[in-house]
Design a protein around this motif. Sequence first.
Motif, PDB file in Angstrom:
ATOM      1  N   THR A   1       0.833  -1.206   0.000  1.00 13.45           N
ATOM      2  CA  THR A   1       0.000   0.000   0.000  1.00 13.45           C
ATOM      3  C   THR A   1       0.871   1.261   0.000  1.00 13.45           C
ATOM      4  O   THR A   1       0.724   2.146   0.845  1.00 13.45           O
ATOM      5  CB  THR A   1      -0.962   0.007   1.224  1.00 13.45           C
ATOM      6  OG1 THR A   1      -1.485  -1.310   1.424  1.00 13.45           O
ATOM      7  CG2 THR A   1      -2.125   0.959   0.979  1.00 13.45           C
TER       8      THR A   1
ATOM      9  N   ALA B   1      -3.716   2.984  -2.704  1.00 13.87           N
ATOM     10  CA  ALA B   1      -4.388   2.982  -1.407  1.00 13.87           C
ATOM     11  C   ALA B   1      -5.830   3.447  -1.548  1.00 13.87           C
ATOM     12  O   ALA B   1      -6.751   2.868  -0.961  1.00 13.87           O
ATOM     13  CB  ALA B   1      -3.630   3.865  -0.422  1.00 13.87           C
ATOM     14  N   ASP B   2      -6.034   4.474  -2.375  1.00 12.70           N
ATOM     15  CA  ASP B   2      -7.383   5.005  -2.559  1.00 12.70           C
ATOM     16  C   ASP B   2      -8.303   3.976  -3.213  1.00 12.70           C
ATOM     17  O   ASP B   2      -9.466   3.819  -2.804  1.00 12.70           O
ATOM     18  CB  ASP B   2      -7.330   6.275  -3.405  1.00 12.70           C
ATOM     19  CG  ASP B   2      -6.596   7.418  -2.700  1.00 12.70           C
ATOM     20  OD1 ASP B   2      -6.407   7.338  -1.467  1.00 12.70           O
ATOM     21  OD2 ASP B   2      -6.193   8.373  -3.398  1.00 12.70           O
TER      22      ASP B   2
ATOM     23  N   ALA C   1      -8.077   0.792  -3.064  1.00 12.93           N
ATOM     24  CA  ALA C   1      -8.313  -0.298  -2.120  1.00 12.93           C
ATOM     25  C   ALA C   1      -9.146   0.150  -0.922  1.00 12.93           C
ATOM     26  O   ALA C   1      -9.502  -0.675  -0.067  1.00 12.93           O
ATOM     27  CB  ALA C   1      -6.974  -0.860  -1.629  1.00 12.93           C
TER      28      ALA C   1
ATOM     29  N   MET D   1      -8.138   2.072   1.478  1.00 14.22           N
ATOM     30  CA  MET D   1      -7.293   2.003   2.662  1.00 14.22           C
ATOM     31  C   MET D   1      -6.682   3.368   2.940  1.00 14.22           C
ATOM     32  O   MET D   1      -6.364   4.116   2.003  1.00 14.22           O
ATOM     33  CB  MET D   1      -6.190   0.973   2.465  1.00 14.22           C
ATOM     34  CG  MET D   1      -6.712  -0.435   2.249  1.00 14.22           C
ATOM     35  SD  MET D   1      -5.384  -1.629   1.934  1.00 14.22           S
ATOM     36  CE  MET D   1      -4.582  -1.649   3.548  1.00 14.22           C
ATOM     37  N   PRO D   2      -6.496   3.724   4.206  1.00 17.26           N
ATOM     38  CA  PRO D   2      -5.827   4.996   4.524  1.00 17.26           C
ATOM     39  C   PRO D   2      -4.368   4.947   4.105  1.00 17.26           C
ATOM     40  O   PRO D   2      -3.765   3.874   4.038  1.00 17.26           O
ATOM     41  CB  PRO D   2      -5.961   5.086   6.044  1.00 17.26           C
ATOM     42  CG  PRO D   2      -6.080   3.669   6.503  1.00 17.26           C
ATOM     43  CD  PRO D   2      -6.844   2.952   5.428  1.00 17.26           C
ATOM     44  N   HIS D   3      -3.802   6.105   3.814  1.00 17.61           N
ATOM     45  CA  HIS D   3      -2.377   6.155   3.521  1.00 17.61           C
ATOM     46  C   HIS D   3      -1.621   5.818   4.807  1.00 17.61           C
ATOM     47  O   HIS D   3      -1.827   6.460   5.839  1.00 17.61           O
ATOM     48  CB  HIS D   3      -1.989   7.545   3.020  1.00 17.61           C
ATOM     49  CG  HIS D   3      -2.644   7.904   1.728  1.00 17.61           C
ATOM     50  ND1 HIS D   3      -2.343   9.054   1.038  1.00 17.61           N
ATOM     51  CD2 HIS D   3      -3.581   7.274   0.971  1.00 17.61           C
ATOM     52  CE1 HIS D   3      -3.067   9.125  -0.068  1.00 17.61           C
ATOM     53  NE2 HIS D   3      -3.835   8.051  -0.122  1.00 17.61           N
ATOM     54  N   PRO D   4      -0.751   4.812   4.780  1.00 19.36           N
ATOM     55  CA  PRO D   4      -0.097   4.377   6.018  1.00 19.36           C
ATOM     56  C   PRO D   4       0.833   5.443   6.583  1.00 19.36           C
ATOM     57  O   PRO D   4       1.478   6.190   5.846  1.00 19.36           O
ATOM     58  CB  PRO D   4       0.682   3.127   5.590  1.00 19.36           C
ATOM     59  CG  PRO D   4       0.831   3.249   4.111  1.00 19.36           C
ATOM     60  CD  PRO D   4      -0.362   3.990   3.618  1.00 19.36           C
TER      61      PRO D   4
ATOM     62  N   TRP E   1       0.237 -11.399   5.502  1.00 20.38           N
ATOM     63  CA  TRP E   1       0.071 -11.408   4.052  1.00 20.38           C
ATOM     64  C   TRP E   1       0.952 -12.450   3.364  1.00 20.38           C
ATOM     65  O   TRP E   1       0.735 -12.785   2.205  1.00 20.38           O
ATOM     66  CB  TRP E   1       0.455 -10.041   3.487  1.00 20.38           C
ATOM     67  CG  TRP E   1      -0.500  -8.937   3.763  1.00 20.38           C
ATOM     68  CD1 TRP E   1      -1.630  -8.980   4.536  1.00 20.38           C
ATOM     69  CD2 TRP E   1      -0.409  -7.602   3.261  1.00 20.38           C
ATOM     70  NE1 TRP E   1      -2.243  -7.756   4.545  1.00 20.38           N
ATOM     71  CE2 TRP E   1      -1.515  -6.889   3.772  1.00 20.38           C
ATOM     72  CE3 TRP E   1       0.493  -6.943   2.436  1.00 20.38           C
ATOM     73  CZ2 TRP E   1      -1.735  -5.547   3.475  1.00 20.38           C
ATOM     74  CZ3 TRP E   1       0.290  -5.604   2.136  1.00 20.38           C
ATOM     75  CH2 TRP E   1      -0.813  -4.910   2.651  1.00 20.38           C
TER      76      TRP E   1
END
Length: 281
Positions: free
Chosen positions: A77, A83-84, A86, A88-91, A168
């Motif tokens: 990610t 990330a967007d 998926a 998911m927040p930007h780590p 993962w």
Amino acid sequence: MKLVRYGAKGKERPGALDADGTIRDLSGMIDDIGPAALSPESLARLRETDLQSLPSVAPQRLGTPVARSRKFLAIGTNYRRHADEAGMPHPAEPILFTKAISCLSGPDDDILLPPGATQLDWEVELGVIIGSVARHVARADALAHVAGYCVVNDVSERAYQLARGGSWDKGKGYDSFGPVGPWLVTADEIPDPQALELFLEVNGTMMQGGSTADMIFGVADIISYVSGFITLEPGDIIATGTPHGVGMGMTPPRFLAAGDKLRLGIGGLGEQNQTVVPDAR
């Protein structure tokens, strides 16, 4: 300099591409493109070689461009648009996982479809190959530890990765899930690893297109960060994340099936071509 390893699987020999794209045999100078050959001193000697004076090699299978890697690490990610897609927040920190060394394969070797797999996915990534030991490295010094760059396909089985608990890693490490190459392009030829264009096609249709400028954590950040947890050694490979356009992120999701053909590459680092085949072993 573009370094390659050519020949049958398990019997690869070291080579380099000359200015015309012809493979030149380096086996009279080094035994393989392994950790010792990736030191700054060794690479400097190879760069001084008159490649035209070395034997030419007929086109043939290419293996991974580095031998005897001890670690195959990856960052998840790590592109903003990926990330967007998926959701998911930007780590806040790099997401680090491991790909099994046994999954390494040549850039044009077949991708094996595991028995019962239903969510086989693609990920074109910039690969970083370490040339000198990196331990608690400052960001400003990180790129000095890079021997070169390459193309990586971080092949993933999403159900194994996400729906079956644990880390993962089990969705990332099946045999053939780590095509690397075709070349190791030495770092002196890539002045800015954050200005490279990536692409991936499935059956001739463009799926991924992006730039390493979209990385959340750049190569220097990644090396500095990872070296605080894991000592990086010559020959280690780091896959640095994938741009948007993976099958999992499509509506509806699109996953690979037997017979699908992939073409992927990065500007200046070459291309890979793979066919998905059932694992009948």
